[in-house]
Design a protein around this motif. Structure first.
Motif, PDB file in Angstrom:
ATOM      1  N   TYR A   1      -4.356   6.929  -3.807  1.00 30.84           N
ATOM      2  CA  TYR A   1      -4.083   6.037  -2.577  1.00 30.84           C
ATOM      3  C   TYR A   1      -3.276   4.829  -2.736  1.00 30.84           C
ATOM      4  O   TYR A   1      -3.153   4.090  -1.993  1.00 30.84           O
ATOM      5  CB  TYR A   1      -5.362   5.753  -1.729  1.00 30.84           C
TER       6      TYR A   1
ATOM      7  N   ALA B   1      -5.730   0.609   5.133  1.00 26.81           N
ATOM      8  CA  ALA B   1      -4.480   1.298   4.610  1.00 26.81           C
ATOM      9  C   ALA B   1      -4.819   2.621   5.235  1.00 26.81           C
ATOM     10  O   ALA B   1      -4.093   3.851   4.912  1.00 26.81           O
ATOM     11  CB  ALA B   1      -4.781   1.533   3.017  1.00 26.81           C
TER      12      ALA B   1
ATOM     13  N   ASP C   1       0.261   4.367  -2.731  1.00 28.90           N
ATOM     14  CA  ASP C   1       1.236   4.200  -1.725  1.00 28.90           C
ATOM     15  C   ASP C   1       0.492   3.778  -0.387  1.00 28.90           C
ATOM     16  O   ASP C   1       1.294   2.876   0.232  1.00 28.90           O
ATOM     17  CB  ASP C   1       2.025   5.439  -1.544  1.00 28.90           C
ATOM     18  N   LEU C   2      -0.450   4.230   0.164  1.00 30.22           N
ATOM     19  CA  LEU C   2      -1.113   3.741   1.390  1.00 30.22           C
ATOM     20  C   LEU C   2      -1.416   2.135   1.149  1.00 30.22           C
ATOM     21  O   LEU C   2      -1.312   1.460   2.230  1.00 30.22           O
ATOM     22  CB  LEU C   2      -2.334   4.866   1.722  1.00 30.22           C
TER      23      LEU C   2
ATOM     24  N   THR D   1       2.275  -4.494   2.263  1.00 37.25           N
ATOM     25  CA  THR D   1       3.549  -5.100   2.567  1.00 37.25           C
ATOM     26  C   THR D   1       3.658  -5.236   3.992  1.00 37.25           C
ATOM     27  O   THR D   1       4.079  -6.477   4.476  1.00 37.25           O
ATOM     28  CB  THR D   1       4.799  -3.728   2.599  1.00 37.25           C
ATOM     29  N   ARG D   2       2.832  -4.639   4.939  1.00 36.33           N
ATOM     30  CA  ARG D   2       2.653  -4.806   6.207  1.00 36.33           C
ATOM     31  C   ARG D   2       1.711  -5.938   6.700  1.00 36.33           C
ATOM     32  O   ARG D   2       1.950  -7.006   7.564  1.00 36.33           O
ATOM     33  CB  ARG D   2       2.177  -3.657   7.054  1.00 36.33           C
TER      34      ARG D   2
ATOM     35  N   GLN E   1      -0.148   0.094  -1.006  1.00 37.15           N
ATOM     36  CA  GLN E   1       0.982  -0.794  -0.969  1.00 37.15           C
ATOM     37  C   GLN E   1       1.570  -0.857   0.280  1.00 37.15           C
ATOM     38  O   GLN E   1       2.175  -2.303   0.604  1.00 37.15           O
ATOM     39  CB  GLN E   1       1.992  -0.060  -2.055  1.00 37.15           C
ATOM     40  N   ASP E   2       1.526  -0.078   1.028  1.00 34.41           N
ATOM     41  CA  ASP E   2       2.137  -0.178   2.637  1.00 34.41           C
ATOM     42  C   ASP E   2       1.416  -1.028   3.379  1.00 34.41           C
ATOM     43  O   ASP E   2       1.802  -2.025   4.094  1.00 34.41           O
ATOM     44  CB  ASP E   2       2.365   1.356   3.144  1.00 34.41           C
ATOM     45  N   PHE E   3       0.119  -0.864   3.106  1.00 37.44           N
ATOM     46  CA  PHE E   3      -0.622  -1.812   4.169  1.00 37.44           C
ATOM     47  C   PHE E   3      -0.399  -3.150   3.592  1.00 37.44           C
ATOM     48  O   PHE E   3      -0.361  -4.195   4.379  1.00 37.44           O
ATOM     49  CB  PHE E   3      -2.306  -1.579   3.741  1.00 37.44           C
TER      50      PHE E   3
END
Length: 317
Positions: free
Chosen positions: A80, A51, A82-83, A89-90, A85-87
């Motif tokens: 942290y 992340a 949102d970071l 999702t990716r 969750q972005d990781f």
């Protein structure tokens, strides 16, 4: 099942000895790197490093804010979520080839269960959450066997997890080859005695489910089948359930073995029930009986060899 090839399994990077924890330490698991690595091709991930966080970094925990779980530093100064969750999702789509995952316990990202959740005052609200990454794994891949490294110290849990990984790998190979009615029937035939040992109720349900594969779309039947099977396989097998399954298998050899051989097998099944010998003892005698009385149907049974023998798992259950 192709047990000669390594099986792709995910693992928290700290368990491989990588210094990725918040204190720049690790939690090297010698069992994973020294034993399981002979059969598992590990793909390591540290969600927090993935992340974009550094090591060392501030310790974090889960907090409930507005009905939502947030991953924040223990001093409450940084969030942290949102970071992370972005990781997630990716990364989630790339984990589809994995046949299992070994997670680091107590982590706000990787902890599988019993994770503490704090309120705004820093007090524990409850202890029944999963880490954000672990929760996403369970949601995206409900069939994938997951386990925490610490729980692998329990003989029964370790054997259960590894058995499920090898079975799930067999299922994934079936799907890669292409789902057909015959392949589904063959898969069930290979694993039906494993299912019998884990859950007689599901065993009785899945046979009729596969009895008429033209009643519904094959894909629908297969999905219902494998979800029920994998749920059943999570259940611990009692000694009584093992005894029942062993006796079923011994029944196939009844006509071809001598009275002495049959008596020896039955004696050791009873000794196992009395906790005098481990499961490997009556299992080995059954295998010996099959050499004297060839039984092609039994030779295909995953229950007799659910994973490589040199893992030694049935020496302890």
């Amino acid at each position: 099942m192709n047990s000669s090839a390594t099986i792709p399994v995910g693992i928290s990077a700290c368990l491989l000895g990588l210094e990725v924890r918040h204190d720049k330490g690790h939690k090297h698991s010698r069992y994973c790197t020294g034993v399981l690595s002979r059969y598992f091709q590990f793909r390591s991930l540290c969600p927090e490093m993935g992340a974009g966080l550094s090591a060392p970094r501030k310790a974090m925990h889960l907090a409930e804010q507005g009905g939502e779980l947030r991953m924040i530093t223990t001093d409450g100064r940084r969030d942290y979520t949102d970071l992370m969750q972005d990781f997630i999702t990716r990364t989630m789509p790339s984990l589809a080839p994995l046949r299992g995952y070994i997670l680091m316990a107590k982590s706000p990202s990787c902890g599988m269960e019993r994770i503490r959740v704090y309120n705004d005052d820093g007090n524990v609200q409850h202890r029944d959450a999963s880490g954000l990454f672990a929760a996403a794994l369970q949601t995206h891949y409900p069939l994938m066997p997951l386990e925490e490294e610490g729980r692998l110290n329990d003989d029964t849990l370790r054997e259960n997890f590894i058995e499920r990984v090898f079975l799930y790998d067999d299922w994934c190979q079936l799907r890669e080859q292409g789902l057909t009615a015959q392949r589904l029937i063959d898969f069930h035939s290979r694993h039906k005695f494993q299912l019998l040992a884990h859950c007689q109720k599901t065993y009785r349900q899945l046979g009729p489910l596969l009895s008429d594969l033209k009643s519904r779309p094959l894909e629908d039947i297969a999905e219902e089948y494998i979800h029920a099977l994998m749920v059943a396989m999570k259940k611990r097998v009692s000694r009584g359930a093992h005894v029942n399954t062993l006796q079923h298998l011994a029944g196939f050899l009844r006509e071809g073995l001598s009275d002495t051989d049959r008596a020896l097998i039955n004696e050791q099944i009873e000794a196992y029930l009395r906790e005098e010998v481990p499961l490997i003892v009556p299992m080995t005698l059954l295998r010996g009986g099959m050499r004297k009385v060839p039984q092609p149907y039994l030779e295909k049974q995953g229950y007799l060899s659910p994973y490589p023998d040199d893992l030694g798992l049935r020496n302890r259950v």
